[in-house]
Design an enzyme around this catalytic site. Structure first.
Site, PDB file in Angstrom:
ATOM      1  N   GLU A 117       0.848  -1.248   0.183  1.00 34.85           N
ATOM      2  CA  GLU A 117      -0.098   0.265   0.010  1.00 34.85           C
ATOM      3  C   GLU A 117       0.812   1.390   0.013  1.00 34.85           C
ATOM      4  O   GLU A 117       0.447   2.529  -0.662  1.00 34.85           O
ATOM      5  CB  GLU A 117      -0.995   0.015   1.270  1.00 34.85           C
ATOM      6  CG  GLU A 117      -1.798  -1.159   1.260  1.00 34.85           C
ATOM      7  CD  GLU A 117      -1.396  -2.360   2.075  1.00 34.85           C
ATOM      8  OE1 GLU A 117      -2.307  -2.964   2.788  1.00 34.85           O
ATOM      9  OE2 GLU A 117      -0.230  -2.673   2.125  1.00 34.85           O
TER      10      GLU A 117
ATOM     11  N   ALA B 140       9.858 -36.911  -8.381  1.00 36.20           N
ATOM     12  CA  ALA B 140       9.657 -37.273  -9.949  1.00 36.20           C
ATOM     13  C   ALA B 140       9.771 -38.702 -10.310  1.00 36.20           C
ATOM     14  O   ALA B 140      10.602 -39.459  -9.513  1.00 36.20           O
ATOM     15  CB  ALA B 140      11.064 -36.535 -10.483  1.00 36.20           C
TER      16      ALA B 140
ATOM     17  N   CYS C  43      -2.480  -3.926   7.058  1.00 38.51           N
ATOM     18  CA  CYS C  43      -2.047  -4.042   8.433  1.00 38.51           C
ATOM     19  C   CYS C  43      -2.725  -2.879   9.181  1.00 38.51           C
ATOM     20  O   CYS C  43      -2.892  -1.851   8.862  1.00 38.51           O
ATOM     21  CB  CYS C  43      -0.538  -4.152   8.650  1.00 38.51           C
ATOM     22  SG  CYS C  43       0.458  -2.744   8.012  1.00 38.51           S
TER      23      CYS C  43
ATOM     24  N   GLY D   2      13.825 -39.322  -0.819  1.00 38.75           N
ATOM     25  CA  GLY D   2      13.221 -40.476  -1.711  1.00 38.75           C
ATOM     26  C   GLY D   2      12.093 -41.135  -1.216  1.00 38.75           C
ATOM     27  O   GLY D   2      11.157 -40.567  -0.306  1.00 38.75           O
TER      28      GLY D   2
ATOM     29  N   ASP E 259      22.662 -39.185  -4.689  1.00 37.36           N
ATOM     30  CA  ASP E 259      22.556 -38.183  -5.602  1.00 37.36           C
ATOM     31  C   ASP E 259      23.454 -36.877  -5.304  1.00 37.36           C
ATOM     32  O   ASP E 259      23.624 -36.187  -6.363  1.00 37.36           O
ATOM     33  CB  ASP E 259      21.239 -37.582  -5.597  1.00 37.36           C
ATOM     34  CG  ASP E 259      20.154 -38.670  -6.222  1.00 37.36           C
ATOM     35  OD1 ASP E 259      20.454 -39.676  -6.522  1.00 37.36           O
ATOM     36  OD2 ASP E 259      18.851 -38.240  -5.941  1.00 37.36           O
TER      37      ASP E 259
ATOM     38  N   GLU F  24      11.858 -33.401  -1.063  1.00 37.40           N
ATOM     39  CA  GLU F  24      11.953 -33.779  -2.335  1.00 37.40           C
ATOM     40  C   GLU F  24      12.398 -35.379  -2.442  1.00 37.40           C
ATOM     41  O   GLU F  24      12.865 -35.941  -3.519  1.00 37.40           O
ATOM     42  CB  GLU F  24      13.342 -33.107  -2.848  1.00 37.40           C
ATOM     43  CG  GLU F  24      12.981 -31.691  -3.340  1.00 37.40           C
ATOM     44  CD  GLU F  24      14.101 -31.007  -4.001  1.00 37.40           C
ATOM     45  OE1 GLU F  24      14.533 -31.628  -4.916  1.00 37.40           O
ATOM     46  OE2 GLU F  24      14.196 -29.927  -4.024  1.00 37.40           O
TER      47      GLU F  24
ATOM     48  N   THR G 164      19.063 -40.484  -0.272  1.00 33.36           N
ATOM     49  CA  THR G 164      19.123 -39.317  -1.570  1.00 33.36           C
ATOM     50  C   THR G 164      20.109 -38.530  -1.270  1.00 33.36           C
ATOM     51  O   THR G 164      20.996 -38.299  -2.465  1.00 33.36           O
ATOM     52  CB  THR G 164      17.704 -38.618  -1.339  1.00 33.36           C
ATOM     53  OG1 THR G 164      16.722 -39.477  -1.596  1.00 33.36           O
ATOM     54  CG2 THR G 164      17.993 -37.719  -2.599  1.00 33.36           C
TER      55      THR G 164
END
Length: 339
Positions: free
Chosen positions: A53, A155, A76, A272, A201, A270, A197
């Site tokens: 603002e 993934a 606020c 495993g 990795d 993330e 992991t």
């Protein structure tokens, strides 16, 4: 589309410019309109800096008196790092305030509205409310529970594999999906992976895109066996991640409350597969985002995306709500709220 919606969407787009930079403060955008023309706009750029603002007021190119201000979050009304925005709005004789969402803090919700209305200012609330809440889902969760919002990102291949039997997993998904992971890391205040992991990795667990990103997330490794000297070899550049050893729902709850007190509003997990199983079974995951590659790995001993104990019935499956499916190059992203 009404003017209220049009200008609130503009305020939302402004707020997004500070994505990943304001925590533990929320993303907020503001637009000042007079005679159906934008005369000022701004957004909250980082913690400790002027609120949206104030930036909008300071950018105005003509007299503000009698104008309307559109702001994504209730202004606020208390002194913090900066003075209350409600008083600035009153002092500038703004005629109307249009608010996307009320303050999620039960101690403050509606207080700003009451102050403005008592000053004779017209207030309209909940314009594009859902979009404004999504903008700050982590902040809303943290301010009401004291714990960070937990997002589990994984993934996997089409057949649900995250690595070969030997642990090889780079790369399952393509470049665009990996860029999306970098954006999630920008969003997160902290990242957690399992010890395996970390060993297999050797991930950096940092934001690499953009290369000049300053607000790096804190890093945690879930492991009972990983020793500090091994961890220092995996992360030789300093700022070694902290090892944690949560094994029960209460352990996880205590961990989240502890890091919540450190102003960590969002935690990205993330993997495993065993970590994914542990946090899902502990019921601490709020959202998931699985990236699915158009690949079939096969192999009964290839590592699965979610491990853990074997369920006996499909009734034990965990369900998602607010599901979204998006394309990430050749890959697919499936996300939603875990219930």
């Amino acid at each position: 589309m009404t003017n209220n919606v049009k200008y609130m969407r503009r305020a939302i787009s402004l707020a997004k410019r500070a994505y990943g930079k304001t925590s533990p403060n929320p993303l907020v955008g503001a637009v000042i309109v007079k005679d159906d023309k934008i005369i000022g706009e701004g957004y909250h750029k980082k913690t400790g800096s002027p609120h949206a603002e104030i930036n909008a007021i300071n950018s105005a190119n003509c007299a503000i008196k009698g104008s309307t201000i559109y702001v994504t979050l209730e202004p606020c009304s208390t002194f913090g790092r900066t003075p209350p925005c409600t008083q600035a709005i009153i002092d500038k004789q703004i005629k109307k305030v249009v608010i996307g969402s009320l303050d999620p803090n039960p101690k403050h919700a509606g207080r700003g509205v009451n102050i403005l209305e008592k000053a004779g200012i017209e207030v309209i609330v909940n314009i594009e409310q859902t979009k404004c809440k999504i903008l700050n889902d982590a902040f809303f969760h943290w301010i009401t529970t004291g714990k960070p919002l937990v997002l589990l990102k994984m993934a996997m291949t089409l057949d649900g594999k995250i690595a070969t039997q030997s642990g090889n997993s780079q790369w399952i998904t393509g470049k665009i999906a990996r860029q999306r992971v970098q954006k999630l890391r920008c969003w997160s205040d902290a990242i957690l992976v399992g010890g395996e992991t970390a060993r297999e990795d050797n991930p950096s667990l940092t934001v690499r895109i953009p290369s000049n990103w300053k607000k790096q997330p804190k890093r945690f490794i879930l492991s009972k066996s990983l020793k500090k000297n091994k961890l220092q070899k995996l992360f030789p550049t300093g700022n070694t991640p902290k090892i944690i050893a949560c094994s029960s729902k209460q352990d996880w709850n205590n961990f989240l409350l502890e890091i919540g007190k450190q102003n960590i509003t969002s935690l990205l997990i993330e993997g495993g597969g065993e970590v994914a199983a542990a946090v899902i079974q502990a019921k601490i995951v709020n959202k998931i985002e699985f990236h699915i590659a158009p690949k079939i790995l096969g192999g009964k001993n290839s590592r699965t995306v979610v491990g853990g104990i074997n369920p006996l019935s499909l009734t034990e499956a965990y369900n998602l709500t607010n599901v979204e499916i998006k394309k990430l190059g050749d890959d697919i992203s499936v996300s939603g709220d875990l219930i």
